[in-house]
Design a protein around this motif. Structure first.
Motif, PDB file in Angstrom:
ATOM      1  N   SER A  12       0.849  -1.188   0.000  1.00 44.65           N
ATOM      2  CA  SER A  12       0.000   0.000   0.000  1.00 44.65           C
ATOM      3  C   SER A  12       0.885   1.238   0.000  1.00 44.65           C
ATOM      4  O   SER A  12       1.889   1.291   0.702  1.00 44.65           O
ATOM      5  CB  SER A  12      -0.894   0.010   1.240  1.00 44.65           C
ATOM      6  OG  SER A  12      -1.632   1.214   1.285  1.00 44.65           O
ATOM      7  N   GLY A  13       0.496   2.225  -0.772  1.00 39.28           N
ATOM      8  CA  GLY A  13       1.311   3.431  -0.885  1.00 39.28           C
ATOM      9  C   GLY A  13       0.744   4.628  -0.162  1.00 39.28           C
ATOM     10  O   GLY A  13       1.109   5.763  -0.480  1.00 39.28           O
ATOM     11  N   THR A  14      -0.122   4.422   0.824  1.00 37.51           N
ATOM     12  CA  THR A  14      -0.668   5.569   1.552  1.00 37.51           C
ATOM     13  C   THR A  14       0.340   6.048   2.595  1.00 37.51           C
ATOM     14  O   THR A  14       1.125   5.259   3.135  1.00 37.51           O
ATOM     15  CB  THR A  14      -2.012   5.223   2.226  1.00 37.51           C
ATOM     16  OG1 THR A  14      -1.810   4.159   3.158  1.00 37.51           O
ATOM     17  CG2 THR A  14      -3.068   4.851   1.195  1.00 37.51           C
ATOM     18  N   ASP A  15       0.316   7.339   2.864  1.00 38.89           N
ATOM     19  CA  ASP A  15       1.280   7.922   3.790  1.00 38.89           C
ATOM     20  C   ASP A  15       1.194   7.316   5.190  1.00 38.89           C
ATOM     21  O   ASP A  15       2.224   7.120   5.842  1.00 38.89           O
ATOM     22  CB  ASP A  15       1.105   9.442   3.862  1.00 38.89           C
ATOM     23  CG  ASP A  15       1.626  10.144   2.622  1.00 38.89           C
ATOM     24  OD1 ASP A  15       2.622   9.674   2.035  1.00 38.89           O
ATOM     25  OD2 ASP A  15       1.038  11.174   2.231  1.00 38.89           O
ATOM     26  N   ASP A  16       0.003   7.015   5.661  1.00 37.41           N
ATOM     27  CA  ASP A  16      -0.117   6.457   7.011  1.00 37.41           C
ATOM     28  C   ASP A  16       0.541   5.079   7.106  1.00 37.41           C
ATOM     29  O   ASP A  16       1.262   4.790   8.063  1.00 37.41           O
ATOM     30  CB  ASP A  16      -1.574   6.414   7.473  1.00 37.41           C
ATOM     31  CG  ASP A  16      -2.507   5.636   6.561  1.00 37.41           C
ATOM     32  OD1 ASP A  16      -2.252   5.556   5.346  1.00 37.41           O
ATOM     33  OD2 ASP A  16      -3.533   5.125   7.068  1.00 37.41           O
ATOM     34  N   LYS A  17       0.341   4.252   6.103  1.00 40.20           N
ATOM     35  CA  LYS A  17       0.934   2.910   6.137  1.00 40.20           C
ATOM     36  C   LYS A  17       2.443   2.955   5.913  1.00 40.20           C
ATOM     37  O   LYS A  17       3.191   2.206   6.548  1.00 40.20           O
ATOM     38  CB  LYS A  17       0.252   2.005   5.115  1.00 40.20           C
ATOM     39  CG  LYS A  17      -1.177   1.669   5.532  1.00 40.20           C
ATOM     40  CD  LYS A  17      -1.832   0.734   4.566  1.00 40.20           C
ATOM     41  CE  LYS A  17      -3.264   0.432   5.019  1.00 40.20           C
ATOM     42  NZ  LYS A  17      -3.928  -0.497   4.112  1.00 40.20           N
ATOM     43  N   LEU A  18       2.910   3.840   5.043  1.00 43.85           N
ATOM     44  CA  LEU A  18       4.348   3.964   4.821  1.00 43.85           C
ATOM     45  C   LEU A  18       5.040   4.525   6.061  1.00 43.85           C
ATOM     46  O   LEU A  18       6.137   4.098   6.416  1.00 43.85           O
ATOM     47  CB  LEU A  18       4.626   4.838   3.600  1.00 43.85           C
ATOM     48  CG  LEU A  18       4.186   4.212   2.273  1.00 43.85           C
ATOM     49  CD1 LEU A  18       4.259   5.237   1.150  1.00 43.85           C
ATOM     50  CD2 LEU A  18       4.998   2.975   1.946  1.00 43.85           C
ATOM     51  N   HIS A  19       4.377   5.451   6.736  1.00 45.55           N
ATOM     52  CA  HIS A  19       4.944   6.007   7.970  1.00 45.55           C
ATOM     53  C   HIS A  19       5.024   4.929   9.044  1.00 45.55           C
ATOM     54  O   HIS A  19       6.048   4.787   9.727  1.00 45.55           O
ATOM     55  CB  HIS A  19       4.121   7.206   8.457  1.00 45.55           C
ATOM     56  CG  HIS A  19       4.801   7.950   9.547  1.00 45.55           C
ATOM     57  ND1 HIS A  19       4.608   7.658  10.872  1.00 45.55           N
ATOM     58  CD2 HIS A  19       5.703   8.963   9.528  1.00 45.55           C
ATOM     59  CE1 HIS A  19       5.344   8.453  11.624  1.00 45.55           C
ATOM     60  NE2 HIS A  19       6.022   9.255  10.817  1.00 45.55           N
ATOM     61  N   ALA A  20       3.960   4.155   9.201  1.00 45.05           N
ATOM     62  CA  ALA A  20       3.964   3.082  10.202  1.00 45.05           C
ATOM     63  C   ALA A  20       5.081   2.081   9.922  1.00 45.05           C
ATOM     64  O   ALA A  20       5.797   1.657  10.838  1.00 45.05           O
ATOM     65  CB  ALA A  20       2.605   2.387  10.223  1.00 45.05           C
ATOM     66  N   ALA A  21       5.251   1.707   8.664  1.00 44.54           N
ATOM     67  CA  ALA A  21       6.306   0.763   8.295  1.00 44.54           C
ATOM     68  C   ALA A  21       7.692   1.334   8.572  1.00 44.54           C
ATOM     69  O   ALA A  21       8.581   0.624   9.046  1.00 44.54           O
ATOM     70  CB  ALA A  21       6.172   0.385   6.820  1.00 44.54           C
ATOM     71  N   SER A  22       7.870   2.622   8.302  1.00 41.16           N
ATOM     72  CA  SER A  22       9.179   3.237   8.534  1.00 41.16           C
ATOM     73  C   SER A  22       9.510   3.284  10.027  1.00 41.16           C
ATOM     74  O   SER A  22      10.658   3.076  10.412  1.00 41.16           O
ATOM     75  CB  SER A  22       9.248   4.634   7.913  1.00 41.16           C
ATOM     76  OG  SER A  22       8.388   5.543   8.571  1.00 41.16           O
ATOM     77  N   VAL A  23       8.513   3.506  10.858  1.00 43.30           N
ATOM     78  CA  VAL A  23       8.727   3.504  12.313  1.00 43.30           C
ATOM     79  C   VAL A  23       9.137   2.110  12.777  1.00 43.30           C
ATOM     80  O   VAL A  23      10.054   1.951  13.590  1.00 43.30           O
ATOM     81  CB  VAL A  23       7.462   4.002  13.048  1.00 43.30           C
ATOM     82  CG1 VAL A  23       7.558   3.751  14.550  1.00 43.30           C
ATOM     83  CG2 VAL A  23       7.232   5.482  12.771  1.00 43.30           C
ATOM     84  N   LEU A  24       8.467   1.079  12.255  1.00 48.97           N
ATOM     85  CA  LEU A  24       8.836  -0.299  12.602  1.00 48.97           C
ATOM     86  C   LEU A  24      10.250  -0.621  12.153  1.00 48.97           C
ATOM     87  O   LEU A  24      11.013  -1.276  12.884  1.00 48.97           O
ATOM     88  CB  LEU A  24       7.844  -1.282  11.975  1.00 48.97           C
ATOM     89  CG  LEU A  24       6.432  -1.269  12.540  1.00 48.97           C
ATOM     90  CD1 LEU A  24       5.516  -2.139  11.699  1.00 48.97           C
ATOM     91  CD2 LEU A  24       6.420  -1.716  13.992  1.00 48.97           C
ATOM     92  N   PRO A  60      -8.419   4.060   3.505  1.00 49.16           N
ATOM     93  CA  PRO A  60      -9.845   4.360   3.706  1.00 49.16           C
ATOM     94  C   PRO A  60     -10.311   4.149   5.136  1.00 49.16           C
ATOM     95  O   PRO A  60     -11.151   4.909   5.634  1.00 49.16           O
ATOM     96  CB  PRO A  60     -10.556   3.395   2.755  1.00 49.16           C
ATOM     97  CG  PRO A  60      -9.552   3.063   1.725  1.00 49.16           C
ATOM     98  CD  PRO A  60      -8.208   3.117   2.412  1.00 49.16           C
ATOM     99  N   GLU A  61      -9.771   3.155   5.817  1.00 49.15           N
ATOM    100  CA  GLU A  61     -10.223   2.904   7.184  1.00 49.15           C
ATOM    101  C   GLU A  61      -9.821   4.003   8.169  1.00 49.15           C
ATOM    102  O   GLU A  61     -10.329   4.063   9.277  1.00 49.15           O
ATOM    103  CB  GLU A  61      -9.759   1.527   7.689  1.00 49.15           C
ATOM    104  CG  GLU A  61      -8.261   1.354   7.767  1.00 49.15           C
ATOM    105  CD  GLU A  61      -7.649   0.731   6.518  1.00 49.15           C
ATOM    106  OE1 GLU A  61      -6.538   0.201   6.633  1.00 49.15           O
ATOM    107  OE2 GLU A  61      -8.247   0.783   5.440  1.00 49.15           O
ATOM    108  N   ALA A  62      -8.927   4.898   7.749  1.00 50.05           N
ATOM    109  CA  ALA A  62      -8.528   6.008   8.616  1.00 50.05           C
ATOM    110  C   ALA A  62      -9.676   6.991   8.818  1.00 50.05           C
ATOM    111  O   ALA A  62      -9.777   7.630   9.868  1.00 50.05           O
ATOM    112  CB  ALA A  62      -7.321   6.734   8.030  1.00 50.05           C
ATOM    113  N   GLY A  63     -10.533   7.123   7.824  1.00 47.82           N
ATOM    114  CA  GLY A  63     -11.659   8.050   7.926  1.00 47.82           C
ATOM    115  C   GLY A  63     -11.207   9.493   8.028  1.00 47.82           C
ATOM    116  O   GLY A  63     -10.024   9.808   7.862  1.00 47.82           O
TER     117      GLY A  63
END
Length: 135
Positions: A12-24, A60-63
């Protein structure tokens, strides 16, 4: 002793998921664990040099609340910088999926320099070993 490699498959290329992955990735690298990141589909597309700093939206689930939180956090460290930090801290490889590159018409020259190599799926799993793998 179990394999300590921490592997992430990002599609997934959304900013929230990429940010979460980078933190991990930063966290695992800081703990001395080798990290493999495998970029597929829209995550790979987000790592194009000319698209890294583009607004990739949120899942989308971020709302609305999630979107607002991401907008408010835009002054924080960008996910690409966190991946760069992870690489500075420890043994972190970020690799592009060969099949996704072909599908999206991406060449190695299109990618941000943080991406190390182009791998096939088999190579990713060989490198992941018996360590933890997350999608």
């Amino acid at each position: 002793m179990a394999d300590e490699t921490f592997s992430l498959i990002l599609f997934s290329g959304t900013d929230d998921k990429l940010h979460a992955a980078s933190v991990l990735a930063v966290g695992a690298a800081a703990m001395g664990r080798p990290v493999n990141v495998f970029l597929q589909y829209w995550a790979l597309d987000a790592f194009r040099e000319d698209r890294v700093h583009k607004d990739h939206g949120v899942s989308p689930e971020a709302g609305e609340d999630g979107a607002r939180a991401v907008i408010e956090q835009q002054g924080a460290v960008h996910w690409i910088e966190l991946f760069e930090q992870a690489k500075d801290i420890g043994e972190v490889t970020i690799n592009a999926c060969a099949e996704s590159m072909e599908l999206l018409g991406i060449t190695a020259d299109d990618l941000h320099p943080v991406v190390d190599e182009v791998w096939g799926v088999a190579r990713f799993f060989m490198e992941a070993g018996d360590g933890a793998t997350f999608i």
